[in-house]
Design an enzyme around this catalytic site. Structure first.
Site, PDB file in Angstrom:
ATOM      1  N   TRP A  35      17.170 -26.362   8.642  1.00 35.43           N
ATOM      2  CA  TRP A  35      16.386 -25.265   8.066  1.00 35.43           C
ATOM      3  C   TRP A  35      17.072 -24.646   6.855  1.00 35.43           C
ATOM      4  CZ3 TRP A  35      12.170 -21.891   8.717  1.00 35.43           C
ATOM      5  CH2 TRP A  35      12.331 -20.599   8.204  1.00 35.43           C
ATOM      6  N   LYS A  36      16.274 -24.217   5.881  1.00 31.65           N
ATOM      7  CA  LYS A  36      16.757 -23.365   4.794  1.00 31.65           C
ATOM      8  C   LYS A  36      15.750 -22.254   4.531  1.00 31.65           C
ATOM      9  CE  LYS A  36      16.902 -23.785   0.410  1.00 31.65           C
ATOM     10  NZ  LYS A  36      16.165 -22.547   0.048  1.00 31.65           N
ATOM     11  N   ASN A  37      16.275 -21.116   4.050  1.00 29.45           N
ATOM     12  CA  ASN A  37      15.394 -20.110   3.457  1.00 29.45           C
ATOM     13  C   ASN A  37      16.036 -19.546   2.196  1.00 29.45           C
ATOM     14  OD1 ASN A  37      16.891 -18.918   5.820  1.00 29.45           O
ATOM     15  ND2 ASN A  37      16.109 -17.000   5.004  1.00 29.45           N
ATOM     16  N   ASP A  38      16.477 -18.301   2.180  1.00 31.00           N
ATOM     17  CA  ASP A  38      16.819 -17.619   0.932  1.00 31.00           C
ATOM     18  C   ASP A  38      17.765 -18.379   0.013  1.00 31.00           C
ATOM     19  OD1 ASP A  38      15.439 -15.617   2.154  1.00 31.00           O
ATOM     20  OD2 ASP A  38      16.899 -14.063   1.738  1.00 31.00           O
ATOM     21  N   ARG A 161      20.346  -4.170   2.876  1.00 29.22           N
ATOM     22  CA  ARG A 161      20.755  -5.572   2.762  1.00 29.22           C
ATOM     23  C   ARG A 161      20.528  -6.134   1.350  1.00 29.22           C
ATOM     24  NH1 ARG A 161      16.230  -5.423   6.241  1.00 29.22           N
ATOM     25  NH2 ARG A 161      14.344  -6.443   5.473  1.00 29.22           N
ATOM     26  N   GLU A 210      12.942  -6.786  -0.646  1.00 26.33           N
ATOM     27  CA  GLU A 210      14.098  -7.612  -0.299  1.00 26.33           C
ATOM     28  C   GLU A 210      14.605  -8.296  -1.566  1.00 26.33           C
ATOM     29  OE1 GLU A 210      13.866  -9.076   4.125  1.00 26.33           O
ATOM     30  OE2 GLU A 210      12.138  -9.876   3.060  1.00 26.33           O
ATOM     31  N   TRP A 298       6.905 -15.821   5.354  1.00 27.24           N
ATOM     32  CA  TRP A 298       7.291 -15.392   6.696  1.00 27.24           C
ATOM     33  C   TRP A 298       6.107 -15.251   7.645  1.00 27.24           C
ATOM     34  CZ3 TRP A 298      11.750 -16.374   8.412  1.00 27.24           C
ATOM     35  CH2 TRP A 298      12.889 -16.268   7.627  1.00 27.24           C
TER      36      TRP A 298
END
Length: 492
Positions: A35-38, A161, A210, A298
């Site tokens: 998996w990857k996201n940001d 964050r 974000e 998301w």
């Protein structure tokens, strides 16, 4: 950004012919596995772009993200460099999003040219989102934890964050932006270790923000403007769920927007956690920048046929962005694909002029290509292209302009796609129909479509899951005749 099943993903482009049919992208960055996201903002060091991204080696059963590393000289071909900041190596859990800078002046004391990353971690003290410092003295291959204590403690809020750091050369200091719920906070430091709050920018009607972003650009009229960006959710207003931005002025402590309402860098469904970064080779850092984002959403992050191949996660293409004066004291970002993509072309088909009243299917097929065309009309209701079309014409993704509705669109309702709720099928943007023409630059890959319209002020990035054999291209018009001029298809 919070990542519940975060994983850093790396794509290595140009791996050759697959042994069996595959949904892995041909020219988009994808995670090698899991998996990857940001994405994290790439930096340029020793002739290479260094890219870090959130990766989860334990997906889909285990949680936690770490920073995986890739390098490139041209932003097209990438080399996997492995995990640089592993997860669960100290009491503060896994590293989430943040940013890395090259400390050329040794302000932090780790050595001239050390890499310093400031990263959100859920602290040992109750899982609060706090900011921690990691540093690298081996050119970004591995990072060490500076302290188990945060360099920026949580001030008592749920969302705190995604630190993004830039160098303020005029004031000889570092500036950090933070995602704090619906606010973007500004902080300053002289050594990357001690930070002080200076101001906050409050957003409206775009949900939690974000991955904030701050940079200075020179517009096409010579004016200098600061741009403040963030991933945001404008769905309640019928706006995108991508990268919102404001132009304005920044005095080193506070941002003053030209307009309170944000603009959007992408009108598709799948351009989130976006980052922008400087050209590495040139000395002019304000004329243009590059940008990329996570191609997912998301609302449906785990719906993809690539899971059958053991991975989930891809990025958008890297695009070049410039700032353009748009009248009425307004400036806007415009996007174009980077020129380095042209090296992927292995054959080209072209048509000088095609007149369409109804539909015309080309005798050309493909699943990974760039398609350019100029479309003009006099009286018409709807015009565009059906791409990744099945032989029976029942499955396709549509790109076009709906003249009656005065908007452009990308519609994925008639092909495989990730949104099972049926809410995110057609992405739209307002279109000036009075000019009666449009230029389309369309990039198609195994599981994605990216559309650049006219000067690139309107861009769509959408995930699609066509059948592997669905490769047709059809031009269409409804309610009149359209002229498709200079149709050029570059097969990648």
């Amino acid at each position: 950004m919070i990542c519940f099943t975060g994983v850093i993903g790396l794509i290595i482009i140009g791996l050759g012919v697959h042994q069996k049919p595959s949904y892995r992208a041909n020219y988009h960055f994808t995670t090698p596995d899991k998996w990857k996201n940001d994405p994290q903002r790439p930096i340029y060091l020793d002739g290479k772009y260094h890219y870090y991204y959130l990766y989860n080696r334990d997906y889909p059963k285990g949680n936690g993200t770490e920073w995986r590393h890739a390098t490139s000289t041209d932003l097209v071909y990438w080399k996997d460099e492995g995990v640089a900041i592993p997860k669960y190596t100290n009491s503060n859990g896994d590293p989430w999003s943040g940013s890395v800078v090259v400390d050329d002046a040794n302000t932090a004391g780790f050595g001239q040219g050390a890499l310093v990353a400031i990263v959100t971690q859920p602290s040992a003290g109750g899982g609060k989102q706090e900011q921690y410092l990691w540093y690298s003295t081996d050119k970004g291959t591995t990072f060490k934890s500076y302290s188990n204590l945060p360099i920026l403690p949580n001030p008592g809020q749920a969302d705190f964050r995604d630190p993004k750091i830039i160098r303020d050369h005029e004031a000889n200091k570092w500036v950090m932006t933070m995602a704090e719920g619906t606010k973007i906070g500004f902080y300053e430091s002289f050594d990357l270790k001690e930070w002080h709050y200076t101001s906050g920018f409050f957003t409206e009607d775009i949900g939690l923000v974000e991955c904030p972003d701050l940079y200075r650009m020179r517009a096409d009229d010579g004016a200098y403007k600061w741009v403040l960006g963030a991933s945001a959710n404008g769905k309640s207003l019928g706006e995108p769920n991508t990268y919102a931005y404001w132009t304005g002025n920044f005095d080193g402590k506070e941002f003053f927007p030209d307009h309170n309402k944000p603009q959007w860098l992408d009108y598709g469904f799948d351009w989130y956690g976006g980052v922008t970064f400087e050209e590495g080779r040139g000395s002019d850092t304000t004329n243009h920048r590059y940008a990329l984002a996570w191609m997912n959403n998301w609302d449906y992050p785990h719906n993809t046929p690539t899971l059958r191949e053991g991975f989930n996660g891809q990025d958008s293409m890297v695009r070049q962005i410039k700032l353009k004066q748009a009248g009425d004291h307004t400036y806007r970002l415009v996007s174009q694909p980077i020129e380095a993509l042209n090296q992927l072309t292995n054959s080209t088909d072209s048509f000088k002029k095609i007149q369409v009243n109804g539909s015309t299917t080309l005798n050309i097929t493909g699943d990974t290509y760039q398609l350019d065309t100029d479309i003009s009309w006099s009286e018409i209701k709807n015009v565009g292209l059906r791409l990744r079309e099945s032989k029976d014409h029942n499955r396709h993704v549509d790109v076009g302009v709906f003249i009656e509705g005065q908007y452009s669109y990308v519609n994925r309702a008639s092909t495989g796609q990730p949104d099972k709720s049926g809410k995110y099928l057609e992405s739209r943007a307002p279109f000036d129909i009075s000019k009666k023409n449009v230029h389309l630059k369309i990039f198609v890959d195994k599981t994605s479509i990216e559309v650049f319209m006219d000067d690139g002020s309107i861009v769509y990035s959408n995930v699609i899951f066509p059948g592997l054999k669905d490769k047709g291209i059809t031009l269409f018009s409804e309610g009149g005749t359209a002229i498709f001029n200079n149709v050029v298809i570059k097969h990648f």
